[in-house]
Design a protein around this motif. Structure first.
Motif, PDB file in Angstrom:
ATOM      1  N   ASP A 199       2.871   0.025   5.314  1.00  0.00           N
ATOM      2  CA  ASP A 199       3.640  -1.224   5.286  1.00  0.00           C
ATOM      3  C   ASP A 199       5.057  -0.987   4.769  1.00  0.00           C
ATOM      4  O   ASP A 199       5.658  -1.838   4.130  1.00  0.00           O
ATOM      5  CB  ASP A 199       2.921  -2.287   4.455  1.00  0.00           C
ATOM      6  CG  ASP A 199       2.551  -1.811   3.058  1.00  0.00           C
ATOM      7  OD1 ASP A 199       2.872  -0.648   2.699  1.00  0.00           O
ATOM      8  OD2 ASP A 199       1.944  -2.589   2.311  1.00  0.00           O
ATOM      9  N   LYS A 240       0.826  -1.207   0.000  1.00  0.00           N
ATOM     10  CA  LYS A 240       0.000   0.000   0.000  1.00  0.00           C
ATOM     11  C   LYS A 240       0.863   1.260   0.000  1.00  0.00           C
ATOM     12  O   LYS A 240       0.419   2.316  -0.426  1.00  0.00           O
ATOM     13  CB  LYS A 240      -0.909   0.010   1.229  1.00  0.00           C
ATOM     14  CG  LYS A 240      -1.964  -1.066   1.199  1.00  0.00           C
ATOM     15  CD  LYS A 240      -2.824  -1.021   2.441  1.00  0.00           C
ATOM     16  CE  LYS A 240      -3.847  -2.137   2.394  1.00  0.00           C
ATOM     17  NZ  LYS A 240      -4.649  -2.205   3.598  1.00  0.00           N
ATOM     18  N   SER A 241       2.083   1.135   0.496  1.00  0.00           N
ATOM     19  CA  SER A 241       2.975   2.289   0.612  1.00  0.00           C
ATOM     20  C   SER A 241       3.300   2.894  -0.752  1.00  0.00           C
ATOM     21  O   SER A 241       3.294   2.207  -1.773  1.00  0.00           O
ATOM     22  CB  SER A 241       4.296   1.870   1.275  1.00  0.00           C
ATOM     23  OG  SER A 241       4.079   1.515   2.614  1.00  0.00           O
TER      24      SER A 241
END
Length: 80
Positions: A58, A19-20
């Protein structure tokens, strides 16, 4: 598949798992979202001064995975 294309695909697919935000900084002037396969394919092998910026929920896991995939393809990268 050529090793250059395989590296681009591997880096892109690894980044897509997180997701980062994962941005590749090239020669201190260009920024490429590594989740963009087009951006990677245009810029990845035209430079050897790679820096990764990773920010998000994350990022610890993303940092480890991205370092591993760059190492797998013998590409030097620095986390910033």
């Amino acid at each position: 598949m050529s090793s250059e294309i395989q590296a681009i695909v591997d880096i892109n697919q690894t980044a897509a798992r997180f997701k980062s935000s994962i941005v590749l900084r090239i020669n201190h002037i260009k920024f490429v979202d590594v989740k963009s396969i087009l951006g990677l394919s245009i810029t990845l092998y035209r430079s050897h001064d790679y820096k990764l910026e990773i920010h998000g929920p994350d990022e610890t896991e993303a940092r480890a995975a991205m370092l591993e995939v760059f190492k797998k393809h013998h590409l030097l990268v620095q986390l910033i």
